[in-house]
Scaffold this motif. Structure first.
Motif, PDB file in Angstrom:
ATOM      1  N   GLN A   1      -3.854  78.284  36.903  1.00  0.00           N
ATOM      2  CA  GLN A   1      -3.981  76.831  36.867  1.00  0.00           C
ATOM      3  C   GLN A   1      -5.456  76.494  36.961  1.00  0.00           C
ATOM      4  OE1 GLN A   1      -4.975  74.809  39.731  1.00  0.00           O
ATOM      5  NE2 GLN A   1      -4.769  72.863  38.626  1.00  0.00           N
ATOM      6  N   VAL A   2      -5.875  75.475  36.223  1.00  0.00           N
ATOM      7  CA  VAL A   2      -7.278  75.086  36.206  1.00  0.00           C
ATOM      8  C   VAL A   2      -7.369  73.566  36.243  1.00  0.00           C
ATOM      9  CG1 VAL A   2      -7.358  75.154  33.673  1.00  0.00           C
ATOM     10  CG2 VAL A   2      -9.484  75.368  34.975  1.00  0.00           C
ATOM     11  N   ASP A   3      -8.398  73.061  36.898  1.00  0.00           N
ATOM     12  CA  ASP A   3      -8.610  71.613  36.951  1.00  0.00           C
ATOM     13  C   ASP A   3      -9.012  71.135  35.554  1.00  0.00           C
ATOM     14  OD1 ASP A   3     -10.091  69.085  37.147  1.00  0.00           O
ATOM     15  OD2 ASP A   3      -9.917  69.359  39.315  1.00  0.00           O
ATOM     16  N   PRO A   4      -8.166  70.327  34.899  1.00  0.00           N
ATOM     17  CA  PRO A   4      -8.444  69.966  33.499  1.00  0.00           C
ATOM     18  C   PRO A   4      -9.727  69.170  33.301  1.00  0.00           C
ATOM     19  CG  PRO A   4      -6.175  69.448  34.095  1.00  0.00           C
ATOM     20  CD  PRO A   4      -6.905  69.746  35.368  1.00  0.00           C
ATOM     21  N   VAL A   5     -10.003  68.240  34.221  1.00  0.00           N
ATOM     22  CA  VAL A   5     -11.196  67.403  34.062  1.00  0.00           C
ATOM     23  C   VAL A   5     -12.458  68.229  34.269  1.00  0.00           C
ATOM     24  CG1 VAL A   5     -12.449  65.417  34.960  1.00  0.00           C
ATOM     25  CG2 VAL A   5      -9.964  65.304  34.698  1.00  0.00           C
ATOM     26  N   ALA A   6     -12.491  69.046  35.334  1.00  0.00           N
ATOM     27  CA  ALA A   6     -13.659  69.882  35.586  1.00  0.00           C
ATOM     28  C   ALA A   6     -13.892  70.860  34.437  1.00  0.00           C
ATOM     29  CB  ALA A   6     -13.493  70.639  36.900  1.00  0.00           C
ATOM     30  N   LEU A   7     -12.816  71.406  33.891  1.00  0.00           N
ATOM     31  CA  LEU A   7     -12.936  72.323  32.752  1.00  0.00           C
ATOM     32  C   LEU A   7     -13.517  71.611  31.548  1.00  0.00           C
ATOM     33  CD1 LEU A   7     -12.386  74.962  31.220  1.00  0.00           C
ATOM     34  CD2 LEU A   7     -10.029  74.163  30.883  1.00  0.00           C
ATOM     35  N   THR A   8     -13.005  70.429  31.235  1.00  0.00           N
ATOM     36  CA  THR A   8     -13.494  69.686  30.075  1.00  0.00           C
ATOM     37  C   THR A   8     -14.965  69.305  30.246  1.00  0.00           C
ATOM     38  OG1 THR A   8     -11.268  68.812  29.743  1.00  0.00           O
ATOM     39  CG2 THR A   8     -13.041  67.719  28.560  1.00  0.00           C
ATOM     40  N   GLU A   9     -15.326  68.866  31.447  1.00  0.00           N
ATOM     41  CA  GLU A   9     -16.720  68.498  31.703  1.00  0.00           C
ATOM     42  C   GLU A   9     -17.642  69.705  31.552  1.00  0.00           C
ATOM     43  OE1 GLU A   9     -15.933  64.779  34.813  1.00  0.00           O
ATOM     44  OE2 GLU A   9     -16.400  66.787  35.576  1.00  0.00           O
ATOM     45  N   ALA A  10     -17.176  70.882  31.980  1.00  0.00           N
ATOM     46  CA  ALA A  10     -17.980  72.090  31.824  1.00  0.00           C
ATOM     47  C   ALA A  10     -18.123  72.477  30.358  1.00  0.00           C
ATOM     48  CB  ALA A  10     -17.360  73.237  32.625  1.00  0.00           C
TER      49      ALA A  10
ATOM     50  N   GLY B   1     -12.542  62.820  19.143  1.00  0.00           N
ATOM     51  CA  GLY B   1     -11.736  63.035  20.329  1.00  0.00           C
ATOM     52  C   GLY B   1     -12.391  64.048  21.253  1.00  0.00           C
ATOM     53  N   CYS B   2     -12.540  63.688  22.533  1.00  0.00           N
ATOM     54  CA  CYS B   2     -13.169  64.599  23.492  1.00  0.00           C
ATOM     55  C   CYS B   2     -12.290  64.802  24.717  1.00  0.00           C
ATOM     56  CB  CYS B   2     -14.559  64.100  23.893  1.00  0.00           C
ATOM     57  SG  CYS B   2     -15.523  65.383  24.732  1.00  0.00           S
ATOM     58  N   GLY B   3     -11.018  65.098  24.444  1.00  0.00           N
ATOM     59  CA  GLY B   3     -10.178  65.659  25.487  1.00  0.00           C
ATOM     60  C   GLY B   3     -10.409  67.154  25.512  1.00  0.00           C
ATOM     61  N   ILE B   4      -9.479  67.891  26.102  1.00  0.00           N
ATOM     62  CA  ILE B   4      -9.643  69.338  26.212  1.00  0.00           C
ATOM     63  C   ILE B   4      -9.723  70.008  24.843  1.00  0.00           C
ATOM     64  CG2 ILE B   4      -7.141  69.716  26.396  1.00  0.00           C
ATOM     65  CD1 ILE B   4      -9.969  71.774  28.089  1.00  0.00           C
TER      66      ILE B   4
ATOM     67  N   SER C   1     -10.539  61.430  29.307  1.00  0.00           N
ATOM     68  CA  SER C   1     -10.095  60.147  29.836  1.00  0.00           C
ATOM     69  C   SER C   1      -8.645  59.811  29.500  1.00  0.00           C
ATOM     70  CB  SER C   1     -10.999  59.023  29.308  1.00  0.00           C
ATOM     71  OG  SER C   1     -12.305  59.148  29.816  1.00  0.00           O
ATOM     72  N   ALA C   2      -8.028  60.546  28.591  1.00  0.00           N
ATOM     73  CA  ALA C   2      -6.663  60.220  28.177  1.00  0.00           C
ATOM     74  C   ALA C   2      -5.691  61.282  28.696  1.00  0.00           C
ATOM     75  CB  ALA C   2      -6.602  60.072  26.666  1.00  0.00           C
ATOM     76  N   ALA C   3      -4.963  61.951  27.800  1.00  0.00           N
ATOM     77  CA  ALA C   3      -3.924  62.895  28.226  1.00  0.00           C
ATOM     78  C   ALA C   3      -4.484  64.020  29.089  1.00  0.00           C
ATOM     79  CB  ALA C   3      -3.224  63.472  27.000  1.00  0.00           C
ATOM     80  N   THR C   4      -5.681  64.502  28.762  1.00  0.00           N
ATOM     81  CA  THR C   4      -6.263  65.606  29.528  1.00  0.00           C
ATOM     82  C   THR C   4      -6.454  65.236  30.986  1.00  0.00           C
ATOM     83  OG1 THR C   4      -7.394  66.491  27.578  1.00  0.00           O
ATOM     84  CG2 THR C   4      -8.271  67.127  29.736  1.00  0.00           C
TER      85      THR C   4
ATOM     86  N   ALA D   1      -4.782  63.343  32.806  1.00  0.00           N
ATOM     87  CA  ALA D   1      -3.525  63.196  33.541  1.00  0.00           C
ATOM     88  C   ALA D   1      -2.792  64.517  33.725  1.00  0.00           C
ATOM     89  CB  ALA D   1      -2.612  62.210  32.812  1.00  0.00           C
ATOM     90  N   ALA D   2      -3.291  65.587  33.116  1.00  0.00           N
ATOM     91  CA  ALA D   2      -2.604  66.876  33.157  1.00  0.00           C
ATOM     92  C   ALA D   2      -2.826  67.579  34.500  1.00  0.00           C
ATOM     93  CB  ALA D   2      -3.101  67.759  32.019  1.00  0.00           C
ATOM     94  N   LEU D   3      -1.957  68.547  34.801  1.00  0.00           N
ATOM     95  CA  LEU D   3      -2.091  69.354  36.014  1.00  0.00           C
ATOM     96  C   LEU D   3      -2.796  70.675  35.750  1.00  0.00           C
ATOM     97  CD1 LEU D   3       1.378  68.892  37.774  1.00  0.00           C
ATOM     98  CD2 LEU D   3      -0.704  67.559  38.060  1.00  0.00           C
ATOM     99  N   GLY D   4      -2.908  71.068  34.497  1.00  0.00           N
ATOM    100  CA  GLY D   4      -3.625  72.295  34.163  1.00  0.00           C
ATOM    101  C   GLY D   4      -2.882  73.572  34.484  1.00  0.00           C
ATOM    102  N   VAL D   5      -1.549  73.532  34.500  1.00  0.00           N
ATOM    103  CA  VAL D   5      -0.748  74.728  34.751  1.00  0.00           C
ATOM    104  C   VAL D   5      -0.567  75.472  33.429  1.00  0.00           C
ATOM    105  CG1 VAL D   5       1.443  75.626  35.607  1.00  0.00           C
ATOM    106  CG2 VAL D   5       0.419  73.614  36.681  1.00  0.00           C
ATOM    107  N   LEU D   6      -1.061  76.705  33.371  1.00  0.00           N
ATOM    108  CA  LEU D   6      -1.090  77.457  32.115  1.00  0.00           C
ATOM    109  C   LEU D   6       0.048  78.469  32.083  1.00  0.00           C
ATOM    110  CD1 LEU D   6      -4.954  78.074  31.925  1.00  0.00           C
ATOM    111  CD2 LEU D   6      -3.647  76.034  31.283  1.00  0.00           C
ATOM    112  N   MET D   7       1.183  78.049  31.552  1.00  0.00           N
ATOM    113  CA  MET D   7       2.359  78.912  31.507  1.00  0.00           C
ATOM    114  C   MET D   7       2.383  79.680  30.196  1.00  0.00           C
ATOM    115  SD  MET D   7       5.401  76.636  33.162  1.00  0.00           S
ATOM    116  CE  MET D   7       5.169  75.696  34.655  1.00  0.00           C
ATOM    117  N   GLY D   8       1.694  80.804  30.199  1.00  0.00           N
ATOM    118  CA  GLY D   8       1.635  81.625  28.997  1.00  0.00           C
ATOM    119  C   GLY D   8       2.559  82.818  29.077  1.00  0.00           C
TER     120      GLY D   8
END
Length: 372
Positions: free
Chosen positions: A159-168, A7-10, A46-49, A51-58
């Protein structure tokens, strides 16, 4: 030592990157190892990651102790160093909104509880503020001027762009020697031998690995079924993107706004709005247009000028939610305990990825030392 991540989501990408740092940090000086990541899709996230908005509510979360809070706290701390670290390593810019999160509280929200949370966060050395209506509409002129409630402001959440983060993460892990295999399905895992696991694929010989880490989201249930009964159910989320001629309100202060559990995420002149929570009906998950329309109406009621924008994109994705157990599932499974699982993060995959990776790393270190 060989490690296989499925699996190569986030979650998978973060684990791969954090494990790839072991050698440079001299964590396992005496043990050479390889890391391979397998994903059935042709690219990461390509899956759940994706489609996410990347809002980090910690910090703004109501969790104040125990596992749920510890995961959030540790992840927010790691994100403070992780994003600049990845940008230095890859040269890529990861779109991030570091201006915090504003949550508009409704009449049903318990202000005493929120006041107590502010006090707790102060004791924990985190920042959290309560704003009255006047401050809200002054700081955020895009908010409906009739707003009369209270808001919680968390300047350290982001908040972070999930796809750009995963690619990095993937790019940085590759620089550290991790091997990624896309368009590569894993059909099953066997763990009959005490020292290894076998990964079965439809078109290749058996892949043998000392350790296997399953981060396959909704695909985790079938992969783990011979070893553990972990039921991961799909919950649909939908979102839309609204484009305006210019940013709303003060262009120098564009935090994420949360209203009625709907996120309004600024991105230049665009605003991402999401996301729905749509459960299966009779085992089938179907996107409901009325749910997407509700998102839009809540966003416009919160920031009326959004009505002047153009919807340029809508999208959806399935979140992996554990059935009858807390999210996420981070555990050892299988008779030989060489299968690790990190899945079922539901709505908090992006938020909890760094802490999840740390836990998996600790499991490998402990188990690796015990097996030598």
């Amino acid at each position: 030592m060989s490690i296989s991540i499925i699996g190569c989501g986030i979650i998978g990408a973060t684990i791969a990157y954090e494990l790839s740092r072991w050698q440079s940090l001299s964590v396992r000086e005496s043990n050479e190892y390889t890391i391979d990541v397998y994903d059935a899709c042709h690219k990461p996230a390509s899956a759940a990651t994706g489609a996410a908005l990347g809002v980090l509510m910690g910090i703004i979360s109501q969790k104040v102790k125990g596992r749920a809070w510890n995961l959030r706290r540790d992840s927010i701390r790691r994100y403070q160093t992780l994003i600049p670290e990845l940008e230095r390593a890859t040269g890529a810019k990861i779109p991030t909104n570091s201006q915090g999160i504003i949550k508009l509280l409704s009449a049903e929200d318990d202000l005493i509880k929120w006041t107590q949370l502010v006090s707790t966060r102060t004791e924990q050395e985190w920042q959290l503020e309560l704003w009255n209506a006047r401050k809200v509409v002054t700081q955020l002129p895009q908010i409906d001027r009739r707003f009369t409630g209270t808001a919680a402001y968390s300047p350290q959440d982001l908040q972070v762009d999930p796809v750009a983060l995963t690619e990095a993460l993937v790019a940085a892990a590759q620089l550290n020697g991790v091997n990624f295999h896309f368009d590569r399905s894993i059909e099953s895992i066997t763990a009959d031998r005490p020292q290894s696991c076998d990964l079965l694929t439809p078109d290749l010989p058996i892949i043998t690995s000392d350790w296997t880490i399953v981060t396959a989201g909704l695909g985790s249930t079938s992969l783990l079924s011979p070893h553990a009964a972990i039921d991961i159910q799909p919950v649909l989320g939908q979102a839309l993107q609204i484009r305006l001629p210019k940013p709303l309100g003060n262009p120098d202060f564009q935090p994420v706004i949360v209203s009625e559990d709907v996120n309004i995420v600024p991105s230049g002149n665009d605003y991402w709005v999401g996301a729905t929570v749509e459960f299966p009906v009779d085992g089938v998950v179907t996107a409901q247009l009325e749910c997407l329309e509700r998102l839009k109406q809540i966003a416009i009621a919160t920031c009326p000028d959004l009505a002047q924008g153009e919807i340029i994109r809508t999208w959806q994705g399935l979140r992996p939610r554990p059935n009858q157990r807390p999210a996420p599932v981070i555990d050892r499974v299988g008779a030989n305990k060489r299968i690790l699982v990190a899945t079922g993060h539901y709505r908090n995959g992006i938020l909890l990825a760094p802490a999840t990776a740390r836990i998996i790393g600790d499991m490998l270190l402990v188990n690796g030392e015990n097996s030598q």
